[in-house]
Each structure stands twice: as C-alpha cells, then as structure tokens.
Design an enzyme around this catalytic site. Sequence first.
Site, PDB file in Angstrom:
ATOM      1  N   HIS A   1      -1.175  -1.265  -4.270  1.00 39.28           N
ATOM      2  CA  HIS A   1      -2.459  -0.862  -3.695  1.00 39.28           C
ATOM      3  C   HIS A   1      -2.479   0.651  -3.502  1.00 39.28           C
ATOM      4  O   HIS A   1      -1.607   1.220  -2.841  1.00 39.28           O
ATOM      5  CB  HIS A   1      -2.659  -1.574  -2.352  1.00 39.28           C
ATOM      6  CG  HIS A   1      -4.035  -1.437  -1.786  1.00 39.28           C
ATOM      7  ND1 HIS A   1      -5.088  -2.218  -2.205  1.00 39.28           N
ATOM      8  CD2 HIS A   1      -4.531  -0.603  -0.829  1.00 39.28           C
ATOM      9  CE1 HIS A   1      -6.180  -1.883  -1.525  1.00 39.28           C
ATOM     10  NE2 HIS A   1      -5.871  -0.903  -0.692  1.00 39.28           N
TER      11      HIS A   1
ATOM     12  N   SER B   1       0.833  -1.200   0.000  1.00 39.57           N
ATOM     13  CA  SER B   1       0.000   0.000   0.000  1.00 39.57           C
ATOM     14  C   SER B   1       0.868   1.250   0.000  1.00 39.57           C
ATOM     15  O   SER B   1       1.637   1.487   0.936  1.00 39.57           O
ATOM     16  CB  SER B   1      -0.897   0.018   1.233  1.00 39.57           C
ATOM     17  OG  SER B   1      -1.564   1.257   1.333  1.00 39.57           O
TER      18      SER B   1
ATOM     19  N   MET C   1     -12.118   4.736  -1.142  1.00 41.59           N
ATOM     20  CA  MET C   1     -12.822   5.024   0.116  1.00 41.59           C
ATOM     21  C   MET C   1     -13.454   6.396  -0.037  1.00 41.59           C
ATOM     22  O   MET C   1     -13.027   7.383   0.575  1.00 41.59           O
ATOM     23  CB  MET C   1     -11.838   4.950   1.285  1.00 41.59           C
ATOM     24  CG  MET C   1     -11.445   3.526   1.615  1.00 41.59           C
ATOM     25  SD  MET C   1     -10.041   3.427   2.750  1.00 41.59           S
ATOM     26  CE  MET C   1      -8.684   3.446   1.575  1.00 41.59           C
TER      27      MET C   1
ATOM     28  N   ASP D   1      -4.703   3.755  -2.142  1.00 43.05           N
ATOM     29  CA  ASP D   1      -5.847   4.164  -1.329  1.00 43.05           C
ATOM     30  C   ASP D   1      -6.301   5.561  -1.719  1.00 43.05           C
ATOM     31  O   ASP D   1      -5.548   6.532  -1.588  1.00 43.05           O
ATOM     32  CB  ASP D   1      -5.473   4.147   0.158  1.00 43.05           C
ATOM     33  CG  ASP D   1      -5.359   2.736   0.705  1.00 43.05           C
ATOM     34  OD1 ASP D   1      -6.313   1.965   0.521  1.00 43.05           O
ATOM     35  OD2 ASP D   1      -4.320   2.410   1.307  1.00 43.05           O
TER      36      ASP D   1
ATOM     37  N   MET E   1     -12.160  -5.467   5.136  1.00 44.98           N
ATOM     38  CA  MET E   1     -11.310  -4.539   5.888  1.00 44.98           C
ATOM     39  C   MET E   1     -11.039  -5.120   7.279  1.00 44.98           C
ATOM     40  O   MET E   1     -11.963  -5.508   7.991  1.00 44.98           O
ATOM     41  CB  MET E   1     -11.991  -3.178   6.018  1.00 44.98           C
ATOM     42  CG  MET E   1     -12.121  -2.394   4.714  1.00 44.98           C
ATOM     43  SD  MET E   1     -10.528  -1.995   3.954  1.00 44.98           S
ATOM     44  CE  MET E   1      -9.748  -1.002   5.245  1.00 44.98           C
TER      45      MET E   1
ATOM     46  N   HIS F   1      -8.272   1.307  -4.338  1.00 46.74           N
ATOM     47  CA  HIS F   1      -9.292   1.112  -3.292  1.00 46.74           C
ATOM     48  C   HIS F   1      -9.938   2.468  -3.035  1.00 46.74           C
ATOM     49  O   HIS F   1      -9.321   3.359  -2.444  1.00 46.74           O
ATOM     50  CB  HIS F   1      -8.617   0.559  -2.035  1.00 46.74           C
ATOM     51  CG  HIS F   1      -9.528   0.385  -0.875  1.00 46.74           C
ATOM     52  ND1 HIS F   1      -9.059   0.141   0.400  1.00 46.74           N
ATOM     53  CD2 HIS F   1     -10.884   0.406  -0.760  1.00 46.74           C
ATOM     54  CE1 HIS F   1     -10.083   0.024   1.235  1.00 46.74           C
ATOM     55  NE2 HIS F   1     -11.199   0.187   0.553  1.00 46.74           N
TER      56      HIS F   1
ATOM     57  N   MET G   1      -8.921   8.440  -0.855  1.00 47.44           N
ATOM     58  CA  MET G   1      -9.814   8.880   0.220  1.00 47.44           C
ATOM     59  C   MET G   1     -10.258  10.315  -0.045  1.00 47.44           C
ATOM     60  O   MET G   1      -9.460  11.144  -0.488  1.00 47.44           O
ATOM     61  CB  MET G   1      -9.107   8.788   1.573  1.00 47.44           C
ATOM     62  CG  MET G   1      -8.502   7.433   1.877  1.00 47.44           C
ATOM     63  SD  MET G   1      -7.784   7.409   3.540  1.00 47.44           S
ATOM     64  CE  MET G   1      -6.775   5.918   3.446  1.00 47.44           C
TER      65      MET G   1
ATOM     66  N   ASP H   1      -7.180  -6.086   4.163  1.00 45.88           N
ATOM     67  CA  ASP H   1      -6.463  -4.811   4.179  1.00 45.88           C
ATOM     68  C   ASP H   1      -6.573  -4.215   5.571  1.00 45.88           C
ATOM     69  O   ASP H   1      -7.678  -3.969   6.057  1.00 45.88           O
ATOM     70  CB  ASP H   1      -7.088  -3.871   3.134  1.00 45.88           C
ATOM     71  CG  ASP H   1      -6.425  -2.502   3.091  1.00 45.88           C
ATOM     72  OD1 ASP H   1      -5.413  -2.295   3.783  1.00 45.88           O
ATOM     73  OD2 ASP H   1      -6.926  -1.637   2.341  1.00 45.88           O
TER      74      ASP H   1
END
Length: 227
Positions: free
Chosen positions: A30, A7, A65, A32, A134, A63, A34, A172
């Site tokens: 990965h 990540s 979010m 993230d 998660m 991913h 957000m 994760d």
Amino acid sequence: MAQINPSILSADFSRLAEEAKAVDGADWLHVDVMDNHFVPNLTLGVPVVEALGKATSTPLDCHLMIEQPDRWAPQYVEAGAGSVTFHAEAAAAPVRLAREIRAKGARASMALKPATPVEPYEDLLPELDMLLIMTVEPGFGGQAFLDIMLPKIRRARQLIARHGLELWLQVDGGVSADTVERCADAGADVFVAGSAVYGADDPAAAVRMLRHQADEATARASWSCGH
C-alpha cells in the site's frame, strides 16, 4: 481469503526497497500518496512509485490522497500501480476516472473519508474493483482506529451483496491485531496495516498473523456465509 496490504507510510523511507522486500508474502504493498492539499501531509509521487515497482514483485496499491485525481491517477497506472484509489471527495467525475483507470489496466478503487456516507455512491459501485472505507482521518499514519466506522463497513458490505458484486472492501487506518477481527466481522476483506506490520520485529510474520486473524473472523462472520 483476506488480503493484507502493508503501508509503506510506516516504513523507513531511506530504504524503501529493503522495506518492500521485508514484507514478502503480502498481497499488495500500500502506497500512500499525499499532496499537502487534500490532506495536511506530503509524501511521495509518481517517480518513487515507478522506482518502487522495479524494486519489488509485490503489486502496488496506490492510495491517492490528493486533489485533482482525475488528472493524476492515470499517471500512477503508467508508473506501474496495479490498483489505484481516488477519493470520492476529490474526484470531479468518478465514473469516468474509474473507467480510465480500468482501461489502462489497473484495478479502480474509490475511498471514502470517515464522515462521507457510502449510500450516495451505491450506483457507482459496479464501476469499481474495490471500495476503501477510511477508519481514521486520512493524512497521517499511526492513528487510533475509529470504532464508529464499523457500522459503515457493515452497510457497505450489504450494498455490495445487494448488487451481487465481486467488489473488494478495504479498510485503512489503525488496523492491527486488536482491530482486524472486528473489521473482518463487519465485512472488510482487504486490510491496510502500517505500524502493526513495520513496527513488528518480523514484518512478514506480522502479515501472516494478521491474515490468519482476519480469515478466522471472516469464517465466523454472518456476511461470509455462502460467500
């Protein structure tokens, strides 16, 4: 074989291209995303994903979010993501979104927060390429692994087996040398690791070690017999 997805949330954001190269040999990178609405943190968006995709040959596992993934997820496929994960709690029409992601050429994945049960989504599983459980509350890296998620991982693996699906099961949050074997034993086969990789002296070696641990645990796991 287990897949390890470092990540970049735990990487040095001032040198992302170099940090991506530091984990050569990883299965996916990965990413993230957000938005400071769905989770209380703000990271990066489409332009950075596009730039990162040009800087590494490792495929990108995004991913999301974020709120309104139905609107934004397709743009991440267009930016170069090979896999796009949206949250079940945020998607207005998860089946339609999964099909749109697949139609654009990426793998479709759905994530569940720790308090979200997997059973209500059983009928959606054939529409997905990956399910993400998660193992921390989403929003920040470096959190401690939640052991109470292990039964949920087991139940998700049982549902996948019941339907005979070739569905990846990703975990994760808090994945490390101390927790990866428990996750693999429970049924996970794709592992997101942040601090455990980027906090190591040799990130690429950390990836190899985590994969070895996961493979060893999977070989002993009851769920993988005949898998």
